[in-house]
Design a protein around this motif. Structure first.
Motif, PDB file in Angstrom:
ATOM      1  N   SER A 237      -2.354  47.322  71.436  1.00 41.28           N
ATOM      2  CA  SER A 237      -2.370  48.161  69.988  1.00 41.28           C
ATOM      3  C   SER A 237      -1.820  47.661  68.446  1.00 41.28           C
ATOM      4  CB  SER A 237      -2.726  49.290  70.089  1.00 41.28           C
ATOM      5  OG  SER A 237      -2.242  49.982  70.791  1.00 41.28           O
ATOM      6  N   ASN A 238      -0.539  47.690  69.629  1.00 38.13           N
ATOM      7  CA  ASN A 238       0.350  47.060  68.050  1.00 38.13           C
ATOM      8  C   ASN A 238       0.244  45.356  67.837  1.00 38.13           C
ATOM      9  OD1 ASN A 238       3.305  46.681  67.514  1.00 38.13           O
ATOM     10  ND2 ASN A 238       3.702  47.369  68.986  1.00 38.13           N
ATOM     11  N   PHE A 239       0.428  45.828  66.363  1.00 38.58           N
ATOM     12  CA  PHE A 239      -0.551  44.938  65.595  1.00 38.58           C
ATOM     13  C   PHE A 239       1.558  43.847  64.680  1.00 38.58           C
ATOM     14  CE2 PHE A 239      -4.750  45.834  64.749  1.00 38.58           C
ATOM     15  CZ  PHE A 239      -4.770  46.344  66.701  1.00 38.58           C
ATOM     16  N   ASP A 240       2.244  45.322  65.283  1.00 42.59           N
ATOM     17  CA  ASP A 240       3.068  45.112  64.243  1.00 42.59           C
ATOM     18  C   ASP A 240       3.640  43.271  64.154  1.00 42.59           C
ATOM     19  OD1 ASP A 240       3.388  47.204  63.933  1.00 42.59           O
ATOM     20  OD2 ASP A 240       5.341  47.512  64.930  1.00 42.59           O
ATOM     21  N   ARG A 241       3.573  42.431  64.774  1.00 46.49           N
ATOM     22  CA  ARG A 241       3.896  40.863  65.673  1.00 46.49           C
ATOM     23  C   ARG A 241       2.895  40.281  65.353  1.00 46.49           C
ATOM     24  NH1 ARG A 241       6.920  43.310  69.339  1.00 46.49           N
ATOM     25  NH2 ARG A 241       5.629  43.883  70.649  1.00 46.49           N
ATOM     26  N   ALA A 242       1.480  40.351  65.242  1.00 43.86           N
ATOM     27  CA  ALA A 242       0.575  39.770  64.211  1.00 43.86           C
ATOM     28  C   ALA A 242       0.619  38.203  63.465  1.00 43.86           C
ATOM     29  CB  ALA A 242      -0.203  40.074  64.449  1.00 43.86           C
ATOM     30  N   PRO A 243       0.595  37.631  63.858  1.00 42.91           N
ATOM     31  CA  PRO A 243       1.127  35.916  62.429  1.00 42.91           C
ATOM     32  C   PRO A 243      -0.868  36.185  61.887  1.00 42.91           C
ATOM     33  CG  PRO A 243       0.218  35.185  63.843  1.00 42.91           C
ATOM     34  CD  PRO A 243      -0.011  36.636  65.206  1.00 42.91           C
ATOM     35  N   LEU A 244      -0.575  36.053  59.871  1.00 41.20           N
ATOM     36  CA  LEU A 244      -1.717  35.505  59.773  1.00 41.20           C
ATOM     37  C   LEU A 244      -2.590  34.357  60.534  1.00 41.20           C
ATOM     38  CD1 LEU A 244      -0.669  35.476  55.525  1.00 41.20           C
ATOM     39  CD2 LEU A 244      -1.394  37.036  56.985  1.00 41.20           C
ATOM     40  N   SER A 245      -3.831  34.510  60.188  1.00 41.23           N
ATOM     41  CA  SER A 245      -4.942  33.770  60.743  1.00 41.23           C
ATOM     42  C   SER A 245      -4.699  32.671  59.584  1.00 41.23           C
ATOM     43  CB  SER A 245      -6.075  33.461  60.879  1.00 41.23           C
ATOM     44  OG  SER A 245      -7.195  34.636  59.776  1.00 41.23           O
ATOM     45  N   GLU A 246      -5.387  31.373  60.226  1.00 42.06           N
ATOM     46  CA  GLU A 246      -5.464  30.057  59.399  1.00 42.06           C
ATOM     47  C   GLU A 246      -6.140  30.388  57.740  1.00 42.06           C
ATOM     48  OE1 GLU A 246      -7.137  25.808  58.855  1.00 42.06           O
ATOM     49  OE2 GLU A 246      -6.434  26.540  60.733  1.00 42.06           O
ATOM     50  N   ARG A 247      -7.652  31.586  57.850  1.00 45.69           N
ATOM     51  CA  ARG A 247      -8.610  32.252  57.055  1.00 45.69           C
ATOM     52  C   ARG A 247      -7.631  32.929  56.393  1.00 45.69           C
ATOM     53  NH1 ARG A 247     -12.521  36.808  56.624  1.00 45.69           N
ATOM     54  NH2 ARG A 247     -13.561  36.131  55.410  1.00 45.69           N
ATOM     55  N   GLY A 248      -6.671  33.887  57.307  1.00 46.41           N
ATOM     56  CA  GLY A 248      -6.061  34.520  56.571  1.00 46.41           C
ATOM     57  C   GLY A 248      -4.198  34.410  55.577  1.00 46.41           C
TER      58      GLY A 248
END
Length: 195
Positions: free
Chosen positions: A67-78
């Protein structure tokens, strides 16, 4: 919907105080279209004109194991969302770009930085609110989140209440506005903190 967008914009206006701002959400073309056409605060003529452009980060690669999105990168769409936003920027180019330290927000700011040739300043006070950063399983995290939204004064384990986060966001935006009076500033952050 436009009524949801209006409510979000009105809440953001309340947080921003007298500082004129725009709320740009890359996740919804309808919100972006609505915000581009909506009139902003009217200030007395003696107040220097400037804008805070509040930008929610683009779509992320959402991890399924935590549930921790702190290190989530942008997707290509993002990445494409933010690039399109920069290309269709609705006001004067930003003289400064500020960002939450979280990866998704910072990557969004990087795209703006490359487009407008401006450096980025990280502001820890722009970090997203979260009821827990330990990486709880999604159902447990969602239960904490729902409880916090049901009672904005509820303090989840190891975190701040939504009420305290709202005050942190308001104070942060006021400080940014005061430091950049009369200038257009891009502020890359997060949906919960800005709303």
């Amino acid at each position: 919907s436009d009524s949801d967008s209006a409510a979000l914009l009105d809440r953001s206006a309340e947080l921003a105080g007298d500082w004129p701002f725009m709320w740009l959400s890359c996740g919804s073309p309808e919100v972006y279209k609505f915000v581009r056409t909506r009139k902003k605060h009217r200030l007395p003529p003696e107040v220097p004109r400037g804008r805070l452009v509040l930008l929610r980060h683009g779509e992320i690669v959402r991890p399924t194991w935590t549930s921790n999105f702190d290190r989530a990168p942008l997707s290509e769409r993002g990445q494409q969302q933010i690039a399109a936003l920069a290309a269709a920027w609705p006001v004067d180019p930003p003289e400064a770009i500020l960002s939450s330290p979280l990866r998704r927000s910072y990557e969004s700011a990087l795209i703006l930085s490359e487009h407008f040739h401006r450096p980025i300043t990280k502001r820890p006070c722009l970090k997203e609110w979260s009821p827990d950063e330990s990486g709880l399983p999604q159902p447990e995290y969602m239960a904490l989140e729902h409880r916090a939204w049901a009672d904005v004064d509820y303090v989840p384990p190891r975190r701040e209440s939504l009420a305290v986060a709202a005050e942190r966001g308001r104070a942060c935006l006021e400080a940014i506005g005061d430091a950049h009076e009369g200038r257009t500033v891009a502020v890359s952050g997060h949906g919960t903190l800005f709303s």
